[in-house]
Enzyme design. Sequence first.
Site, PDB file in Angstrom:
ATOM      1  NE  ARG A  39      -4.114  -1.719   0.690  1.00  8.48           N
ATOM      2  CZ  ARG A  39      -4.445  -3.050   0.524  1.00  8.48           C
ATOM      3  NH1 ARG A  39      -2.857  -3.935  -0.468  1.00  8.48           N
ATOM      4  NH2 ARG A  39      -5.216  -4.430   0.216  1.00  8.48           N
ATOM      5  CE1 TYR A  46      -5.990   4.534   1.106  1.00  9.41           C
ATOM      6  CE2 TYR A  46      -5.115   3.644   2.600  1.00  9.41           C
ATOM      7  CZ  TYR A  46      -6.429   3.742   2.114  1.00  9.41           C
ATOM      8  OH  TYR A  46      -7.570   4.227   3.259  1.00  9.41           O
ATOM      9  CE  LYS A  85      -6.712   7.427   2.371  1.00  7.98           C
ATOM     10  NZ  LYS A  85      -7.897   9.022   2.524  1.00  7.98           N
ATOM     11  CB  THR A 113     -17.032   0.309   1.720  1.00  3.39           C
ATOM     12  OG1 THR A 113     -15.839  -0.137   0.924  1.00  3.39           O
ATOM     13  CG2 THR A 113     -17.031   0.846   2.917  1.00  3.39           C
ATOM     14  N   PRO A 114     -18.844  -0.703  -0.621  1.00  2.00           N
ATOM     15  CG  PRO A 114     -20.648   0.103  -1.603  1.00  2.00           C
ATOM     16  CD  PRO A 114     -19.472  -0.033  -0.243  1.00  2.00           C
TER      17      PRO A 114
END
Length: 255
Positions: A149, A152, A156, A187-188
């Site tokens: 990650r 990402y 963050k 979540t989706p």
Amino acid sequence: MKFSLNGKNALITGAGSGIGQATAFSFAEAGAHVWIVDLNEAGARQTEAEIKQKGGQASVLLVNVTDQAAVIEAYGTPDSIDILVNSAGVSHIGKLDSTPEADFDRIYQVNVKGVYNSMLAAISRMQAAKKGVILNLASIASSVGIPDRFAYSMSKGAVLAMTLSVAKDYVKEGIRCNCISPARVHTPFVDGFLAKNYPGREQDMFEKLSATQPIGRMAKPSEIADLILYLCSDEAGFITGCDYPIDGGFIKLNN
């Protein structure tokens, strides 16, 4: 009523799905006029319709958070901006050497510049009112290393740092700024990720991902939204410059 947001305008980015949508539902139930900030018109309109069906107040602002001029123009629409929740975000899977420049830039544009743009567009209006609350979505990746990650986590970590900086710079002007750091949330996005990468094995992989949380499951979006509601309410008026893990014990218990 505790945690009431009656009479407040709340802008929520990424409110067309996932955590942003759950937050929009929670805020509307608490009495806020929810401004749904999203690029996905179908998702935004669905959120708006569900809120209005239950008697709540909602409006849609179709805007790309990476476009500063468009964000500034859109954020001039509400009469005031009492609350800003930066929930819009995208993800990427990869280490440093498997992260193409294009993907790094895409993550930066949405997760870092998008948060910057939203805060910039809102802060002058909060300064004029001498009050306001900003809540940013960071991640456990802001505090601990998460495999594969890289980009990402970069984004963050930047959200956490921006949160602390804004909290420090505007505390004397009646503006609070905090962030939360969720672990995995169902979540989706998670369902889409599993369907794309593990066709036919979705349930098995879902259980394995859930088991990485010490508490034994992923969070529900509504649980994240409840913490956001508290931090944006007047009851949290003594809280600023803080990051709140909501992670099923991931950071402290996964050693």
